[in-house]
Design an enzyme around this catalytic site. Structure first.
Site, PDB file in Angstrom:
ATOM      1  N   ALA A 191       0.865  -1.167   0.000  1.00 37.75           N
ATOM      2  CA  ALA A 191       0.000   0.000   0.000  1.00 37.75           C
ATOM      3  C   ALA A 191       0.907   1.224   0.000  1.00 37.75           C
ATOM      4  O   ALA A 191       2.044   1.159   0.480  1.00 37.75           O
ATOM      5  CB  ALA A 191      -0.887  -0.022   1.232  1.00 37.75           C
TER       6      ALA A 191
ATOM      7  N   GLY B  61       0.591  -4.792   1.072  1.00 32.73           N
ATOM      8  CA  GLY B  61      -0.607  -4.813   0.228  1.00 32.73           C
ATOM      9  C   GLY B  61      -0.373  -5.497  -1.110  1.00 32.73           C
ATOM     10  O   GLY B  61      -1.306  -6.025  -1.723  1.00 32.73           O
TER      11      GLY B  61
ATOM     12  N   GLU C 250      -0.836  -9.033  -0.432  1.00 29.01           N
ATOM     13  CA  GLU C 250      -2.269  -9.220  -0.173  1.00 29.01           C
ATOM     14  C   GLU C 250      -3.078  -9.185  -1.467  1.00 29.01           C
ATOM     15  O   GLU C 250      -4.010  -9.960  -1.655  1.00 29.01           O
ATOM     16  CB  GLU C 250      -2.747  -8.143   0.802  1.00 29.01           C
ATOM     17  CG  GLU C 250      -2.084  -8.276   2.168  1.00 29.01           C
ATOM     18  CD  GLU C 250      -2.428  -7.152   3.111  1.00 29.01           C
ATOM     19  OE1 GLU C 250      -1.916  -6.027   2.907  1.00 29.01           O
ATOM     20  OE2 GLU C 250      -3.201  -7.369   4.045  1.00 29.01           O
TER      21      GLU C 250
ATOM     22  N   GLU D 126       4.574  -5.114   7.327  1.00 28.52           N
ATOM     23  CA  GLU D 126       3.884  -3.971   7.951  1.00 28.52           C
ATOM     24  C   GLU D 126       4.346  -3.714   9.380  1.00 28.52           C
ATOM     25  O   GLU D 126       4.348  -2.583   9.852  1.00 28.52           O
ATOM     26  CB  GLU D 126       2.363  -4.198   7.946  1.00 28.52           C
ATOM     27  CG  GLU D 126       1.712  -4.077   6.575  1.00 28.52           C
ATOM     28  CD  GLU D 126       1.632  -5.386   5.816  1.00 28.52           C
ATOM     29  OE1 GLU D 126       2.390  -6.326   6.146  1.00 28.52           O
ATOM     30  OE2 GLU D 126       0.813  -5.483   4.883  1.00 28.52           O
TER      31      GLU D 126
HETATM   32  N1  CO8 Z   1       4.650   3.075  -0.733  1.00 24.82           N
HETATM   33  C1  CO8 Z   1       5.068   4.192  -1.355  1.00 24.82           C
HETATM   34  N2  CO8 Z   1       6.219   4.259  -2.055  1.00 24.82           N
HETATM   35  C2  CO8 Z   1       6.975   3.158  -2.138  1.00 24.82           C
HETATM   36  C3  CO8 Z   1       6.591   1.941  -1.523  1.00 24.82           C
HETATM   37  C4  CO8 Z   1       5.359   1.923  -0.797  1.00 24.82           C
HETATM   38  N3  CO8 Z   1       4.881   0.820  -0.208  1.00 24.82           N
HETATM   39  N4  CO8 Z   1       7.559   1.018  -1.760  1.00 24.82           N
HETATM   40  C5  CO8 Z   1       8.499   1.630  -2.505  1.00 24.82           C
HETATM   41  N5  CO8 Z   1       8.155   2.918  -2.742  1.00 24.82           N
HETATM   42  C6  CO8 Z   1       8.886   3.918  -3.496  1.00 24.82           C
HETATM   43  C7  CO8 Z   1      10.097   4.428  -2.708  1.00 24.82           C
HETATM   44  O1  CO8 Z   1       9.714   5.408  -1.788  1.00 24.82           O
HETATM   45  C8  CO8 Z   1      10.981   4.946  -3.821  1.00 24.82           C
HETATM   46  O2  CO8 Z   1      10.469   6.192  -4.226  1.00 24.82           O
HETATM   47  P1  CO8 Z   1      11.482   7.491  -4.385  1.00 24.82           P
HETATM   48  O3  CO8 Z   1      12.368   7.064  -5.534  1.00 24.82           O
HETATM   49  O4  CO8 Z   1      10.570   8.605  -4.699  1.00 24.82           O
HETATM   50  O5  CO8 Z   1      12.222   7.579  -3.108  1.00 24.82           O
HETATM   51  C9  CO8 Z   1      10.717   3.975  -4.970  1.00 24.82           C
HETATM   52  O6  CO8 Z   1       9.469   3.344  -4.662  1.00 24.82           O
HETATM   53  C10 CO8 Z   1      11.778   2.903  -5.089  1.00 24.82           C
HETATM   54  O7  CO8 Z   1      11.889   2.258  -3.830  1.00 24.82           O
HETATM   55  P2  CO8 Z   1      13.290   2.100  -3.062  1.00 24.82           P
HETATM   56  O8  CO8 Z   1      14.235   3.197  -3.406  1.00 24.82           O
HETATM   57  O9  CO8 Z   1      12.987   1.893  -1.618  1.00 24.82           O
HETATM   58  O10 CO8 Z   1      13.847   0.754  -3.731  1.00 24.82           O
HETATM   59  P3  CO8 Z   1      14.832  -0.306  -3.087  1.00 24.82           P
HETATM   60  O11 CO8 Z   1      15.241  -1.224  -4.187  1.00 24.82           O
HETATM   61  O12 CO8 Z   1      15.907   0.367  -2.309  1.00 24.82           O
HETATM   62  O13 CO8 Z   1      13.940  -1.141  -2.028  1.00 24.82           O
HETATM   63  C11 CO8 Z   1      11.947  -2.273  -1.273  1.00 24.82           C
HETATM   64  C12 CO8 Z   1      12.853  -1.922  -2.472  1.00 24.82           C
HETATM   65  C13 CO8 Z   1      12.706  -3.230  -0.336  1.00 24.82           C
HETATM   66  C14 CO8 Z   1      10.714  -2.980  -1.817  1.00 24.82           C
HETATM   67  C15 CO8 Z   1      11.573  -0.991  -0.520  1.00 24.82           C
HETATM   68  O14 CO8 Z   1      11.067  -0.039  -1.445  1.00 24.82           O
HETATM   69  C16 CO8 Z   1      10.551  -1.165   0.558  1.00 24.82           C
HETATM   70  O15 CO8 Z   1      10.867  -1.696   1.616  1.00 24.82           O
HETATM   71  N6  CO8 Z   1       9.292  -0.717   0.311  1.00 24.82           N
HETATM   72  C17 CO8 Z   1       8.239  -0.727   1.292  1.00 24.82           C
HETATM   73  C18 CO8 Z   1       7.733  -2.126   1.530  1.00 24.82           C
HETATM   74  C19 CO8 Z   1       6.653  -2.103   2.576  1.00 24.82           C
HETATM   75  O16 CO8 Z   1       6.876  -1.767   3.719  1.00 24.82           O
HETATM   76  N7  CO8 Z   1       5.450  -2.466   2.173  1.00 24.82           N
HETATM   77  C20 CO8 Z   1       4.303  -2.481   3.043  1.00 24.82           C
HETATM   78  C21 CO8 Z   1       3.586  -1.178   2.959  1.00 24.82           C
HETATM   79  S1  CO8 Z   1       2.289  -1.014   4.181  1.00 24.82           S
HETATM   80  C22 CO8 Z   1       1.006  -1.922   3.596  1.00 24.82           C
HETATM   81  O17 CO8 Z   1       1.073  -2.452   2.534  1.00 24.82           O
HETATM   82  C23 CO8 Z   1      -0.268  -2.117   4.388  1.00 24.82           C
HETATM   83  C24 CO8 Z   1      -0.735  -1.335   5.533  1.00 24.82           C
HETATM   84  C25 CO8 Z   1       0.066  -0.192   6.063  1.00 24.82           C
HETATM   85  C26 CO8 Z   1      -0.610   0.820   6.940  1.00 24.82           C
HETATM   86  C27 CO8 Z   1       0.343   2.021   7.216  1.00 24.82           C
HETATM   87  C28 CO8 Z   1      -0.295   3.170   7.960  1.00 24.82           C
HETATM   88  C29 CO8 Z   1       0.608   4.392   8.030  1.00 24.82           C
END
Ligand code: CO8
Length: 259
Positions: A66, A110, A113, A133
């Site tokens: 998400a 998400g 999911e 999460e």
């Molecule tokens: N949301 C928004 N932007 C994202 C997300 C995300 N979930 N994942 C990646 N991005 C963006 C990054 O911010 C980055 O953007 P920018 O270039 O503008 O900084 C771009 O995508 C590329 O990502 P990275 O630079 O981080 O790429 P890496 O190769 O270094 O890392 C990862 C890849 C490991 C996948 C890393 O991006 C990561 O850990 N992402 C988040 C994963 C995560 O935590 N997912 C769960 C999200 S929460 C959810 O799904 C459900 C409920 C949450 C409720 C929260 C309430 C506040």
């Protein structure tokens, strides 16, 4: 219909939907939900379309979760009053025709999911599944704690939710989360081929088979078996049932009317 965050194309009777925010690793925001809901509704309503494939653009991610940037400023009342995430159930899970998730790269939070909302997942060998999460101080909110536990059992689901550890494609296949793994380069072709196989079969029977297997997820055995029998009996009333059995006896391919 034009969409901002997804690409939709029809390949014969198969609808291919591609999440298209590669710059954000296909993170799922409200616009994606609105687009996906409209695309799945259009797919369900089109009698010419019989199976769909959902995939992510770019090689790096199916969807990395998400959209954290959309959620960060919301407070608890916003989440509650908007019944945040409920739209995934009504807009995506409610799809009655079969659809496949073709997952390469990250399917996190998400994203994992959403993949689990599909009728089944075909994984590229680069796929990584996780519910990270907890690292954000939250927990799955789009069905992950429930669907992951049903798919892989309590031990693995609990470990993944409590630690945020990712599962690679091989482990996901062993655990029953994905139906099979293919080389990432072949993923889309394989998923489309599988969808075409489903699309060539009697469409009402496909919808009923989907409903039956889903019922196994949600009810006890006796109720599930009774529901299966009733759905089976309803299906015997279709023209395609008569055609399917006649075609078998006449040693020819069936020609389906979809009713
Ligand atoms: N949301 C928004 N932007 C994202 C997300 C995300 N979930 N994942 C990646 N991005 C963006 C990054 O911010 C980055 O953007 P920018 O270039 O503008 O900084 C771009 O995508 C590329 O990502 P990275 O630079 O981080 O790429 P890496 O190769 O270094 O890392 C990862 C890849 C490991 C996948 C890393 O991006 C990561 O850990 N992402 C988040 C994963 C995560 O935590 N997912 C769960 C999200 S929460 C959810 O799904 C459900 C409920 C949450 C409720 C929260 C309430 C506040």
């Amino acid at each position: 219909m034009t969409y901002e965050t997804i690409l939709v194309e029809q390949r014969d009777a198969v609808t291919l939907i591609t999440l298209n925010r590669p710059q954000a690793l296909n993170a799922l925001n409200s616009d994606v939900l609105a687009d996906l809901s409209a695309a799945f509704a259009a797919f369900d309503a089109d009698p010419g379309q019989r199976c769909a494939v959902l995939t992510g653009s770019g090689e790096k991610a199916f969807a990395a979760g998400a959209d954290i940037k959309e959620m960060v400023e919301k407070d608890a009342a916003d989440f509650f009053l908007q019944d945040f995430f409920s739209g995934w159930q009504t807009g995506v899970v409610a799809t009655r025709k079969p659809w496949i998730a073709a997952v390469q790269g990250f399917a996190l939070g998400g994203g994992c999911e959403l993949a689990m909302m599909a009728d089944f997942i075909i994984a590229g060998d680069t796929a990584k599944f996780g519910q990270p999460e907890i690292k954000l101080g939250v927990a799955p909110g789009m069905g992950g704690s429930q669907r992951l536990t049903r798919a892989v059992g309590k031990a693995k689901a609990m470990e993944m939710c409590l630690t945020g550890r990712m599962m690679d494609a091989a482990e996901a296949e062993r655990a029953g989360l994905v139906s099979r793994i293919v080389p990432a380069a072949d993923l889309l072709d394989e998923a489309l081929k599988t969808a075409a196989t489903i699309a060539a079969l009697p469409p009402m029977a496909a919808m009923v088979n989907k409903e039956m297997v889903n019922i196994a997820f949600e009810t006890g055995l006796s109720q599930g078996i009774l529901t299966e029998r009733r759905l089976f009996q309803i299906l015997t009333a279709t023209e395609d049932r008569k055609e399917g059995m006649t075609a078998f006896i006449e040693k020819r391919q069936g020609v389906w009317k979809g009713r």
